[in-house]
Design a protein around this motif. Sequence first.
Motif, mmCIF file in Angstrom:
data_model
loop_
_atom_site.group_PDB
_atom_site.id
_atom_site.type_symbol
_atom_site.label_atom_id
_atom_site.label_comp_id
_atom_site.label_asym_id
_atom_site.label_seq_id
_atom_site.Cartn_x
_atom_site.Cartn_y
_atom_site.Cartn_z
ATOM 1 N N VAL A 34 0.868 -1.232 0.092
ATOM 2 C CA VAL A 34 0.035 -0.119 -0.055
ATOM 3 C C VAL A 34 0.871 1.229 -0.139
ATOM 4 N N GLU A 35 0.507 2.085 -0.659
ATOM 5 C CA GLU A 35 1.306 3.369 -0.965
ATOM 6 C C GLU A 35 0.176 4.570 -0.725
ATOM 7 N N ARG A 36 0.468 5.330 0.520
ATOM 8 C CA ARG A 36 -0.497 6.059 1.084
ATOM 9 C C ARG A 36 -0.197 7.474 0.677
ATOM 10 N N ASP A 37 -1.453 8.303 0.836
ATOM 11 C CA ASP A 37 -1.351 9.801 0.403
ATOM 12 C C ASP A 37 -0.427 10.232 -0.885
ATOM 13 N N LEU A 38 -1.164 9.549 -1.916
ATOM 14 C CA LEU A 38 -0.649 10.091 -3.414
ATOM 15 C C LEU A 38 -1.676 11.293 -3.384
ATOM 16 N N ARG A 39 -0.906 12.504 -4.277
ATOM 17 C CA ARG A 39 -1.450 13.529 -4.518
ATOM 18 C C ARG A 39 -2.024 13.527 -6.199
ATOM 19 N N ILE A 40 -3.179 13.624 -6.120
ATOM 20 C CA ILE A 40 -3.874 13.772 -7.355
ATOM 21 C C ILE A 40 -4.234 15.333 -7.840
ATOM 22 N N PRO A 41 -3.862 15.853 -8.910
ATOM 23 C CA PRO A 41 -4.260 17.238 -9.081
ATOM 24 C C PRO A 41 -5.406 17.357 -9.922
ATOM 25 N N THR A 42 -6.317 18.288 -9.507
ATOM 26 C CA THR A 42 -7.701 18.300 -10.169
ATOM 27 C C THR A 42 -7.544 19.539 -11.297
ATOM 28 N N HIS A 43 -8.578 19.579 -12.130
ATOM 29 C CA HIS A 43 -8.915 20.623 -13.136
ATOM 30 C C HIS A 43 -8.639 21.876 -12.467
ATOM 31 N N ASP A 44 -9.139 22.335 -11.312
ATOM 32 C CA ASP A 44 -8.996 23.678 -10.916
ATOM 33 C C ASP A 44 -7.931 23.924 -10.006
ATOM 34 N N GLY A 45 -6.907 23.143 -10.037
ATOM 35 C CA GLY A 45 -5.719 23.315 -8.844
ATOM 36 C C GLY A 45 -5.625 22.731 -7.524
ATOM 37 N N GLN A 46 -6.496 22.114 -7.192
ATOM 38 C CA GLN A 46 -6.709 21.445 -5.810
ATOM 39 C C GLN A 46 -5.911 20.046 -6.182
ATOM 40 N N THR A 47 -5.876 19.678 -4.847
ATOM 41 C CA THR A 47 -5.171 18.108 -4.688
ATOM 42 C C THR A 47 -6.185 17.032 -3.817
ATOM 43 N N LEU A 48 -6.526 15.869 -4.338
ATOM 44 C CA LEU A 48 -6.894 14.977 -3.686
ATOM 45 C C LEU A 48 -6.013 13.978 -3.386
ATOM 46 N N LEU A 49 -6.230 13.463 -2.197
ATOM 47 C CA LEU A 49 -5.197 12.430 -1.547
ATOM 48 C C LEU A 49 -5.841 10.920 -1.977
ATOM 49 N N ALA A 50 -4.909 9.907 -2.303
ATOM 50 C CA ALA A 50 -5.340 8.676 -2.549
ATOM 51 C C ALA A 50 -4.367 7.587 -1.962
ATOM 52 N N ASN A 51 -4.792 6.501 -1.570
ATOM 53 C CA ASN A 51 -3.912 5.274 -1.396
ATOM 54 C C ASN A 51 -4.128 4.193 -2.684
ATOM 55 N N HIS A 52 -2.930 3.659 -2.869
ATOM 56 C CA HIS A 52 -2.701 2.608 -3.847
ATOM 57 C C HIS A 52 -2.462 1.361 -3.225
ATOM 58 N N TRP A 53 -3.380 0.529 -3.522
ATOM 59 C CA TRP A 53 -3.142 -0.999 -2.982
ATOM 60 C C TRP A 53 -2.920 -1.874 -4.224
ATOM 61 N N ALA A 54 -1.863 -2.742 -4.129
ATOM 62 C CA ALA A 54 -1.730 -3.661 -4.947
ATOM 63 C C ALA A 54 -1.229 -4.991 -4.646
ATOM 64 N N PRO A 55 -1.237 -6.157 -5.439
ATOM 65 C CA PRO A 55 -0.817 -7.359 -5.008
ATOM 66 C C PRO A 55 0.973 -7.339 -4.991
ATOM 67 N N ALA A 56 1.435 -7.869 -4.213
ATOM 68 C CA ALA A 56 2.928 -7.733 -4.341
ATOM 69 C C ALA A 56 3.734 -8.107 -5.545
ATOM 70 N N ASP A 57 3.062 -9.281 -6.127
ATOM 71 C CA ASP A 57 3.563 -9.582 -7.561
ATOM 72 C C ASP A 57 2.925 -9.150 -8.648
ATOM 73 N N ALA A 58 2.123 -8.211 -8.710
ATOM 74 C CA ALA A 58 1.100 -7.569 -9.537
ATOM 75 C C ALA A 58 1.985 -7.337 -10.741
ATOM 76 N N SER A 59 1.535 -8.155 -11.774
ATOM 77 C CA SER A 59 1.860 -7.524 -13.392
ATOM 78 C C SER A 59 1.446 -6.382 -13.721
ATOM 79 N N SER A 60 2.066 -5.792 -14.986
ATOM 80 C CA SER A 60 1.578 -4.689 -15.457
ATOM 81 C C SER A 60 0.154 -4.714 -15.994
ATOM 82 N N GLY A 61 -0.282 -5.893 -16.151
ATOM 83 C CA GLY A 61 -1.675 -6.277 -16.932
ATOM 84 C C GLY A 61 -2.671 -6.242 -15.771
ATOM 85 N N ALA A 62 -2.291 -6.273 -14.523
ATOM 86 C CA ALA A 62 -3.624 -6.338 -13.635
ATOM 87 C C ALA A 62 -4.351 -4.941 -13.693
ATOM 88 N N PRO A 63 -5.728 -5.103 -13.771
ATOM 89 C CA PRO A 63 -6.489 -3.979 -13.674
ATOM 90 C C PRO A 63 -6.540 -3.261 -12.419
#
Length: 550
Positions: A34-63
Motif C-alpha cells: 500500500v502506498e498512502r497519500d498519493l497526490r492527484i491534481p484536479t482541473h482547478d488546481g486542488q489536490t486529492l489524496l489517495a491510497n494505492h493498494w497492489a498485489p505484491a507480485d502484480a504484473s503490469s496487466g493487472a486491472p
Amino acid sequence: MGTRPRFDLSGRAAGLIGQRLLKLPPALSRNVTVERDLRIPTHDGQTLLANHWAPADASSGAPTAVVRTPYGRTGPLDWLYGRALAERGLHVLTVSCRGTFGSDGDFRAMRHEREDGLSTLRWLAAQPWGNDVVLTGSSYLGYTQWAVAAEAPAQVKAMVPHVTSSRLALSFLRPDRFEVETLLGWSVSTATQERPGGIWRALLGIGRKRVREAMRTLPLVDADTAALGHAWPFYQDCLHHDQNDPFWKNEDHSPAVGDVTVPVSSIAGWYDIFLADQLRDFQVLRAAGRDAHLTVGPWWHGHVGGMAAVLGDTIGWAAAHARGTEPPRKPPVRLFVMGVDEWRDFDQWPPTGYTGQRWHLAPGGELHPAPSPPAPPTSFTYDPADPTPSLGGPKLESRGAGPVDNRKLEARDDVLVFTSAVLDADVEVIGEIAAEVWLRADRPSCDLFVRLCDVDGRGRSLNICDDLVKVRPDGVTRVTVALSPTAHVFRRGHRIRVQVSAGAFPRFARNLGDGGPSHTATEPRATTVEVFHDAGHPSSIVLPQRQLAG
C-alpha cells in the motif's frame, strides 16, 4: 508524491475474516503493498489524496479498481475495498473526495464528483498500472461512478454501482416531502466523521439519540443546528431545493444514463433506499441497448450480502472485462424472490407474464379481489405531536432496517389495516406496485402512507414494500401511491395485508397539517382522514401477480 509502497502485514487477519464474512473467492495472495497519500491534481488546481493498494507480485496487466469516497481511506473501507481486492489480483486506488480526509477544498456533497472524477482518471492514465480500469463501490461511492460514466475514457472497462443511483440524494427530495431520517442523519454523520473516532462512532450509532431528538425540531429548518450546533450546507440545500429545482442540474446525472457505453452490473436490494431509482437507471440502459445487468437481493442499504455481491462482481465480472477475457455469464436480471427464498433469472425488468390484480380495501378491515358494496368510509386521526412511527423498511442505517414484525404498529389507532382471507394457493408478485386510495381530510394538507405486508400462519405481519405521498385534499380525492417494487410470494396459508396511515416518522418528516412548507411550519395540528372503500370510490392496491398452483 506519497509514501513509498510498503508491504501491509497488519491487515492479514482482517482480510481472512472479511473473506469468510463476505464469502469472497479465496485470495490469490495475502502479500499486498500500500502506498498512502498519493497526490492527484484536479482541473482547478486542488489536490486529492489517495491510497494505492497492489498485489505484491502484480504484473503490469493487472486491472485497477477505482473507489472514490467521502468516508476516508482508513478503517473498514480500507480493508473492504483496498485489501480485499488487492489480495485477489487487482490494483486499487481509493481516493478521498474533495474536502474530506486531507483532500483540498470544501466538501459539498455531489457537487464536484464529475470534474474530480475525470481528473482522477486522467492522472491514473499516466500511471504504469492505470490502463485498464473498473469503477466500483456502494452508495455515495456508486454515485461517483455515475458522475463520470457518460464521459468515461476508453481505459474504463466496466462499472459496478451498488445501492445507489445516478441522482443519489435527489431521490429523497420529492416536492412537499422530506425524508428527514436519511438526510439529517447523513448530514450529521459527514459533518462529524473527521472528529476523533468519527467513523467508528457512526458505525456504532454513538450520538444517535441526539440526532433522533433533533428530527423533532420545529421548524425543521433548525434541525441541523439542534444536532450539530450550527447549520450544515447540504441539509439546508435539501430543505430549500426539491428534485425539480435547477439548483441540482449539475448534480443530477440521470439524463445522461442512456449515453453510458461502459458495461454496468447494478447491485440493488429490495429494502434499499435507492431501489426505485436504481431500477430506472437499469431500464434506461437496456432501452438504449447497453450492456447492463441487474441483481436485486433481499438486502437493505448496509447488508453484508449486498457488499459480498459488489465485491464478487468486481473481482470476477468487471475484472474480466478489464483484462479482455470472457466475463462470467450473467443474465440480464437476477432477482431474489422473497417468500420462497430463491434466486431467479429474467430477461428484463419488470418481467413479463405478470398482470395487475386489484385487491380492494373493504369495510371491517377486509381485503378482497372484488369491489366492495356501498359502505361508509373508515376514519382515523393523525396527530403530529404523537406521530405514526416508521418501522423497518428502507433505511440508510442498517439497524432496524428491512422486514420486521408490524403487529405493534398495526395496533395503533392511527393505522388502518385491511387483510385478505387465508390464501388457498401461493400468489407470486413481481414488479411495480401501486395503490389508489380515495380519501377526505379536514386539513389543507396530509400525508398518505401505504404499506404491503405478508401475514404468516402465526400472525406475524412482515413489511414487503411501501411509500408515502403528500396530499392536498379537495373533497373526496383519489390519491395514487407508487410503492417500491418487489419480488415476493405470498404462500398458501398466509394472508395479504395493506396498511393505510398518514405518516412514518422519523423516516419522513411530520406533516403538521397547515398546508405550508414543511421546513417552516411550527404548529402541530391533528388531522382526521376518511378512507373510502365503496363501488364509487374503489380504494385498492394493484399487485402484478401470477397465480401459482396450491
